[in-house]
Design a protein around this motif. Structure first.
Motif, mmCIF file in Angstrom:
data_model
loop_
_atom_site.group_PDB
_atom_site.id
_atom_site.type_symbol
_atom_site.label_atom_id
_atom_site.label_comp_id
_atom_site.label_asym_id
_atom_site.label_seq_id
_atom_site.Cartn_x
_atom_site.Cartn_y
_atom_site.Cartn_z
ATOM 1 N N GLN A 10 98.868 34.463 48.908
ATOM 2 C CA GLN A 10 98.734 33.110 49.316
ATOM 3 C C GLN A 10 98.361 32.434 50.437
ATOM 4 O OE1 GLN A 10 102.242 31.349 47.394
ATOM 5 N NE2 GLN A 10 101.371 31.261 45.484
ATOM 6 N N PRO A 11 98.889 33.281 51.695
ATOM 7 C CA PRO A 11 98.420 32.803 53.046
ATOM 8 C C PRO A 11 97.041 33.248 53.389
ATOM 9 C CG PRO A 11 100.392 34.020 53.193
ATOM 10 C CD PRO A 11 99.818 34.166 51.707
ATOM 11 N N LEU A 12 96.274 33.773 52.613
ATOM 12 C CA LEU A 12 94.948 34.480 53.169
ATOM 13 C C LEU A 12 93.641 33.615 52.832
ATOM 14 C CD1 LEU A 12 95.551 38.155 51.874
ATOM 15 C CD2 LEU A 12 96.325 37.194 54.069
ATOM 16 N N GLY A 13 93.770 32.803 52.145
ATOM 17 C CA GLY A 13 92.693 31.950 51.558
ATOM 18 C C GLY A 13 91.520 32.699 50.903
ATOM 19 N N LEU A 14 91.868 33.336 50.070
ATOM 20 C CA LEU A 14 90.872 34.475 49.610
ATOM 21 C C LEU A 14 89.824 33.391 48.690
ATOM 22 C CD1 LEU A 14 93.326 37.305 48.287
ATOM 23 C CD2 LEU A 14 92.247 37.187 50.432
ATOM 24 N N ASN A 15 88.457 34.135 48.790
ATOM 25 C CA ASN A 15 87.536 33.350 47.764
ATOM 26 C C ASN A 15 86.508 34.497 47.458
ATOM 27 O OD1 ASN A 15 85.086 33.412 49.786
ATOM 28 N ND2 ASN A 15 86.755 32.514 50.920
ATOM 29 N N PRO A 16 85.687 34.410 46.416
ATOM 30 C CA PRO A 16 85.101 35.276 45.713
ATOM 31 C C PRO A 16 83.676 36.209 46.692
ATOM 32 C CG PRO A 16 84.984 33.470 44.193
ATOM 33 C CD PRO A 16 85.775 33.152 45.543
ATOM 34 N N ASN A 17 83.576 35.239 48.123
ATOM 35 C CA ASN A 17 82.784 35.849 48.748
ATOM 36 C C ASN A 17 83.184 36.676 49.831
ATOM 37 O OD1 ASN A 17 80.614 34.141 48.013
ATOM 38 N ND2 ASN A 17 81.491 32.139 49.101
ATOM 39 N N MET A 18 84.566 36.906 49.775
ATOM 40 C CA MET A 18 85.289 38.015 50.579
ATOM 41 C C MET A 18 85.076 39.470 49.769
ATOM 42 S SD MET A 18 88.601 36.161 51.662
ATOM 43 C CE MET A 18 88.728 34.974 53.028
ATOM 44 N N SER A 19 85.132 40.373 51.182
ATOM 45 C CA SER A 19 85.306 41.723 50.583
ATOM 46 C C SER A 19 86.875 42.056 50.713
ATOM 47 C CB SER A 19 84.509 42.716 51.493
ATOM 48 O OG SER A 19 84.612 44.113 51.217
ATOM 49 N N ILE A 20 87.370 42.410 49.695
ATOM 50 C CA ILE A 20 88.868 42.849 49.602
ATOM 51 C C ILE A 20 89.085 44.174 49.093
ATOM 52 C CG2 ILE A 20 91.048 42.207 48.647
ATOM 53 C CD1 ILE A 20 89.518 39.316 47.840
ATOM 54 N N THR A 21 89.981 44.697 50.026
ATOM 55 C CA THR A 21 90.485 46.455 49.805
ATOM 56 C C THR A 21 92.048 46.300 49.730
ATOM 57 O OG1 THR A 21 88.574 47.138 50.766
ATOM 58 C CG2 THR A 21 90.504 48.620 50.583
ATOM 59 N N GLU A 22 92.543 47.006 48.531
ATOM 60 C CA GLU A 22 93.832 47.274 48.404
ATOM 61 C C GLU A 22 94.082 48.696 48.439
ATOM 62 O OE1 GLU A 22 97.373 46.765 45.143
ATOM 63 O OE2 GLU A 22 95.555 46.416 44.536
ATOM 64 N N LEU A 23 95.072 49.036 49.116
ATOM 65 C CA LEU A 23 95.627 50.492 49.446
ATOM 66 C C LEU A 23 96.847 50.600 48.841
ATOM 67 C CD1 LEU A 23 94.930 50.539 53.233
ATOM 68 C CD2 LEU A 23 93.083 51.027 51.418
ATOM 69 N N GLY A 24 96.696 51.643 47.780
ATOM 70 C CA GLY A 24 98.178 51.967 47.032
ATOM 71 C C GLY A 24 98.242 50.986 45.964
ATOM 72 N N SER A 25 97.395 50.859 45.229
ATOM 73 C CA SER A 25 97.206 50.044 44.124
ATOM 74 C C SER A 25 98.044 50.073 42.844
ATOM 75 C CB SER A 25 95.855 49.693 43.662
ATOM 76 O OG SER A 25 95.239 50.815 43.246
ATOM 77 N N GLY A 26 98.790 51.376 42.867
ATOM 78 C CA GLY A 26 99.660 51.742 41.835
ATOM 79 C C GLY A 26 99.098 51.355 40.410
ATOM 80 N N MET A 27 99.732 50.749 39.459
ATOM 81 C CA MET A 27 99.100 50.329 38.138
ATOM 82 C C MET A 27 98.070 49.192 38.146
ATOM 83 S SD MET A 27 102.383 50.931 35.349
ATOM 84 C CE MET A 27 101.357 51.236 34.263
ATOM 85 N N GLY A 28 97.760 48.620 39.446
ATOM 86 C CA GLY A 28 96.801 47.823 39.530
ATOM 87 C C GLY A 28 97.175 46.329 39.227
ATOM 88 N N GLY A 29 98.352 46.037 39.359
ATOM 89 C CA GLY A 29 98.864 44.622 39.138
ATOM 90 C C GLY A 29 98.324 43.496 40.072
ATOM 91 N N MET A 30 98.061 44.041 41.260
ATOM 92 C CA MET A 30 97.568 43.301 42.067
ATOM 93 C C MET A 30 96.063 43.062 42.070
ATOM 94 S SD MET A 30 97.539 42.911 46.377
ATOM 95 C CE MET A 30 99.545 42.773 46.495
ATOM 96 N N SER A 31 95.305 44.120 41.789
ATOM 97 C CA SER A 31 93.869 44.058 41.573
ATOM 98 C C SER A 31 93.671 43.218 40.367
ATOM 99 C CB SER A 31 93.220 45.354 41.453
ATOM 100 O OG SER A 31 93.815 46.050 40.542
#
Length: 316
Positions: free
Chosen positions: A94-115
């Motif tokens: 929530q604090p990151l102001g994410l939008n579809p134009n951003m390049s986002i990388t998750e490290l250690g994604s587990g079963m992929g809940g966040m992605s």
């Protein structure tokens, strides 16, 4: 440990499942191993001549077997292998102001809940998970929910990652970096890959107490993938040396402790509301997972390790 009031105090003084798990967290091994089975819903054996509904397997935390994946999803919610689900993931994003134009990388994604959560919001994510079983499960879940195109899943050790220079707006990780051996090298790779104004948001376990205690030894031996931890001061020094602007490094151990209590007490409550019995094998799996988290919580309560949330930015 934060005191959580019982929702339905027993009139006869019977010890509840929540109290037993909490007692075990404080070192009462008997409470977990011998009292818990009497509190959980009655276990039933398969009918003679019939096939069990699920395969009988010996509980393990060494691998993410299909049976373990099934059990943790019953405890933590569909598609999640850690407590807290989307509620705790949203505190990161929530604090990151994410939008579809951003390049986002998750490290250690587990079963992929966040992605998957981010993909449902129309975002595109590169997600790295070193465990092959979790990686496979994440791909199947994303595919079944129609989110596979937006989640670029990769099965790769986090120690060996390579990124294109100044190509990524946001790095995310939720308890995914504990086993990374060379934290400085990974942080340096992350720093080099971040665009100007890029953001790093993660939660990770940090070392806050002595390593020569019995509590530390039990915790370290129980972890299936051996931890390599920095201290909060050591992490701060590494980040500052790489010219990260540190917005905050805060202790959020209470969040995961609360999520664990809610998960196990909710599992017990739901079974009782449904009037459902469980077989002996499922009982053993739930106890195994409970012990795994109880040992982690014990180490946090003893201030040996604590869970921290770290938020950083870069200027150039």
């Amino acid at each position: 440990m934060t005191v959580v009031a019982k929702e339905n105090p027993e009139q006869d003084g019977e010890i509840t499942w929540r109290e037993k798990l909490r007692a075990w967290w404080h070192g009462d091994d008997y409470a977990m191993r011998h009292m818990l089975p009497d509190e959980m819903p009655e276990a039933v054996a398969p009918e003679a001549g019939g096939e069990p509904a699920v395969p009988v397997e010996t509980p393990t935390i060494e691998r993410w077997t299909p049976r373990r994946q099934q059990i943790v999803q019953r405890l933590f919610g569909e598609g999640f292998n850690q407590p807290g689900g989307e509620e705790l993931m949203k505190t990161l994003t929530q604090p990151l102001g994410l939008n579809p134009n951003m390049s986002i990388t998750e490290l250690g994604s587990g079963m992929g809940g966040m992605s998957r959560m981010l993909a449902r919001d129309g975002l595109w994510i590169d997600a790295y998970e070193p465990d092959p079983d979790l990686f496979t499960a994440a791909g199947e879940l994303a595919r079944s929910q129609g989110l596979r195109q937006r989640t670029n899943l990769k099965n790769q050790p986090l120690d060996d990652l390579k990124f294109k220079r100044k190509s990524i707006d946001v790095f995310l990780s939720k308890e995914g970096l504990m086993s990374v051996q060379d934290k400085r090298l990974l942080l340096a790779k992350i720093r080099a890959a971040m665009k100007p104004g890029g953001q790093l948001m993660l939660t990770d376990f940090l070392l806050t107490g002595p390593t020569d205690s019995r509590i530390y030894e039990v915790w370290w031996e129980r972890e299936p993938v051996k931890p390599h931890l920095l201290t909060p001061e050591g992490l701060q020094a590494e980040l500052e040396s790489l010219n990260f602007v540190i917005c905050y490094i805060e202790d959020v151990s209470h969040e995961v402790k609360s999520a664990v209590i809610d998960a196990f007490s909710g599992y017990d409550r739901d079974l009782k509301l449904l009037g459902k019995n469980i077989n002996e094998n499922e009982r053993d799996w739930v106890i195994s997972e409970g012990e795994h988290w109880a040992i982690r919580i014990s180490a946090m309560d003893a201030n040996i390790v604590r869970l921290y949330r770290i938020y950083c930015r870069v200027v150039d």
